[in-house]
Design a protein around this motif. Structure first.
Motif, PDB file in Angstrom:
ATOM      1  N   VAL A 166      59.587  26.766  23.367  1.00 47.00           N
ATOM      2  CA  VAL A 166      59.640  25.326  23.596  1.00 47.00           C
ATOM      3  C   VAL A 166      60.020  25.127  25.051  1.00 47.00           C
ATOM      4  N   ALA A 167      59.168  24.428  25.797  1.00 46.60           N
ATOM      5  CA  ALA A 167      59.481  24.090  27.190  1.00 46.60           C
ATOM      6  C   ALA A 167      60.261  22.780  27.163  1.00 46.60           C
ATOM      7  N   LEU A 168      61.492  22.825  27.675  1.00 49.30           N
ATOM      8  CA  LEU A 168      62.347  21.643  27.717  1.00 49.30           C
ATOM      9  C   LEU A 168      62.349  21.116  29.136  1.00 49.30           C
ATOM     10  N   ILE A 169      61.930  19.882  29.313  1.00 47.66           N
ATOM     11  CA  ILE A 169      61.763  19.297  30.641  1.00 47.66           C
ATOM     12  C   ILE A 169      62.915  18.338  30.920  1.00 47.66           C
ATOM     13  N   LYS A 170      63.581  18.541  32.058  1.00 45.92           N
ATOM     14  CA  LYS A 170      64.603  17.605  32.505  1.00 45.92           C
ATOM     15  C   LYS A 170      64.289  17.268  33.956  1.00 45.92           C
ATOM     16  N   ALA A 171      63.839  16.065  34.169  1.00 48.57           N
ATOM     17  CA  ALA A 171      63.466  15.647  35.518  1.00 48.57           C
ATOM     18  C   ALA A 171      64.455  14.608  36.018  1.00 48.57           C
ATOM     19  N   GLY A 190      54.657  25.805  22.872  1.00 48.45           N
ATOM     20  CA  GLY A 190      53.515  26.532  23.398  1.00 48.45           C
ATOM     21  C   GLY A 190      53.723  28.027  23.353  1.00 48.45           C
ATOM     22  N   LYS A 191      52.763  28.743  23.926  1.00 44.92           N
ATOM     23  CA  LYS A 191      52.816  30.211  23.991  1.00 44.92           C
ATOM     24  C   LYS A 191      52.783  30.646  25.440  1.00 44.92           C
ATOM     25  N   ILE A 192      53.555  31.670  25.739  1.00 46.54           N
ATOM     26  CA  ILE A 192      53.578  32.221  27.087  1.00 46.54           C
ATOM     27  C   ILE A 192      52.251  32.942  27.347  1.00 46.54           C
ATOM     28  N   THR A 193      51.599  32.567  28.456  1.00 43.67           N
ATOM     29  CA  THR A 193      50.327  33.191  28.808  1.00 43.67           C
ATOM     30  C   THR A 193      50.449  34.102  30.020  1.00 43.67           C
ATOM     31  N   SER A 194      51.544  33.961  30.770  1.00 47.43           N
ATOM     32  CA  SER A 194      51.713  34.760  31.979  1.00 47.43           C
ATOM     33  C   SER A 194      53.197  34.876  32.311  1.00 47.43           C
ATOM     34  N   ILE A 195      53.607  36.078  32.717  1.00 44.53           N
ATOM     35  CA  ILE A 195      54.967  36.305  33.204  1.00 44.53           C
ATOM     36  C   ILE A 195      54.859  37.128  34.481  1.00 44.53           C
ATOM     37  N   VAL A 196      55.435  36.608  35.561  1.00 43.36           N
ATOM     38  CA  VAL A 196      55.494  37.340  36.821  1.00 43.36           C
ATOM     39  C   VAL A 196      56.969  37.589  37.107  1.00 43.36           C
ATOM     40  N   GLU A 197      57.395  38.831  36.871  1.00 43.77           N
ATOM     41  CA  GLU A 197      58.812  39.173  37.026  1.00 43.77           C
ATOM     42  C   GLU A 197      59.110  39.704  38.418  1.00 43.77           C
ATOM     43  N   ASP A 198      60.248  39.283  38.930  1.00 48.18           N
ATOM     44  CA  ASP A 198      60.790  39.798  40.180  1.00 48.18           C
ATOM     45  C   ASP A 198      62.189  40.304  39.855  1.00 48.18           C
ATOM     46  N   VAL A 211      57.849  37.771  26.020  1.00 49.67           N
ATOM     47  CA  VAL A 211      56.661  38.545  26.386  1.00 49.67           C
ATOM     48  C   VAL A 211      55.464  37.601  26.297  1.00 49.67           C
ATOM     49  N   ILE A 212      54.343  38.019  26.860  1.00 51.27           N
ATOM     50  CA  ILE A 212      53.125  37.222  26.728  1.00 51.27           C
ATOM     51  C   ILE A 212      52.820  37.067  25.244  1.00 51.27           C
ATOM     52  N   GLY A 213      52.570  35.833  24.822  1.00 49.01           N
ATOM     53  CA  GLY A 213      52.312  35.537  23.415  1.00 49.01           C
ATOM     54  C   GLY A 213      53.523  34.993  22.672  1.00 49.01           C
ATOM     55  N   SER A 214      54.721  35.077  23.278  1.00 49.62           N
ATOM     56  CA  SER A 214      55.914  34.521  22.633  1.00 49.62           C
ATOM     57  C   SER A 214      55.756  33.014  22.467  1.00 49.62           C
ATOM     58  N   ASP A 221      54.043  30.946  32.708  1.00 52.13           N
ATOM     59  CA  ASP A 221      53.075  29.903  32.383  1.00 52.13           C
ATOM     60  C   ASP A 221      53.042  29.793  30.870  1.00 52.13           C
ATOM     61  N   ILE A 222      53.131  28.552  30.377  1.00 46.99           N
ATOM     62  CA  ILE A 222      53.151  28.293  28.952  1.00 46.99           C
ATOM     63  C   ILE A 222      51.984  27.367  28.621  1.00 46.99           C
ATOM     64  N   GLU A 223      51.114  27.789  27.724  1.00 51.05           N
ATOM     65  CA  GLU A 223      49.989  26.969  27.266  1.00 51.05           C
ATOM     66  C   GLU A 223      50.505  26.027  26.192  1.00 51.05           C
ATOM     67  N   THR A 224      50.398  24.716  26.452  1.00 48.67           N
ATOM     68  CA  THR A 224      50.856  23.699  25.510  1.00 48.67           C
ATOM     69  C   THR A 224      49.686  22.786  25.174  1.00 48.67           C
ATOM     70  N   PRO A 225      49.842  21.916  24.182  1.00 47.08           N
ATOM     71  CA  PRO A 225      48.762  20.972  23.865  1.00 47.08           C
ATOM     72  C   PRO A 225      48.409  20.046  25.032  1.00 47.08           C
ATOM     73  N   ILE A 226      49.327  19.841  25.972  1.00 45.21           N
ATOM     74  CA  ILE A 226      49.036  18.968  27.117  1.00 45.21           C
ATOM     75  C   ILE A 226      48.523  19.744  28.318  1.00 45.21           C
ATOM     76  N   GLY A 227      48.453  21.063  28.226  1.00 45.11           N
ATOM     77  CA  GLY A 227      48.019  21.906  29.330  1.00 45.11           C
ATOM     78  C   GLY A 227      49.065  22.955  29.662  1.00 45.11           C
ATOM     79  N   ILE A 228      48.942  23.541  30.836  1.00 43.62           N
ATOM     80  CA  ILE A 228      49.851  24.606  31.268  1.00 43.62           C
ATOM     81  C   ILE A 228      51.131  23.999  31.830  1.00 43.62           C
TER      82      ILE A 228
END
Length: 72
Positions: free
Chosen positions: A58-63, A14-22, A52-55, A29-36
């Protein structure tokens, strides 16, 4: 371990749509074919990877635990 070695069900391109840095942590937030998909990573990692926004990422999920609640 390479990204290819991880189960395909656990990764979403996906593509990064939002970054809130502290100071220490950043929310992405990453926009993917399955949603955010949202992630919290270190702000240092954001800088080290040059995210950066637009990068494209790959979101790797480990639950290790998934809780379920019934909706009315």
């Amino acid at each position: 371990m390479s990204i290819q070695a991880i189960n395909v069900r656990n990764q979403f391109r996906g593509k990064i749509t939002s970054i809130v840095e502290d100071e220490v942590l950043s929310g992405l937030d990453i926009e993917t074919p399955i949603g955010i998909v949202s992630s919290v990573i270190t702000s240092r990692s954001v800088k080290d990877m040059g995210l950066v926004i637009g990068s494209e990422v790959v979101a790797l999920i480990k639950a290790t635990e998934v809780s379920i609640g019934k909706l009315s």
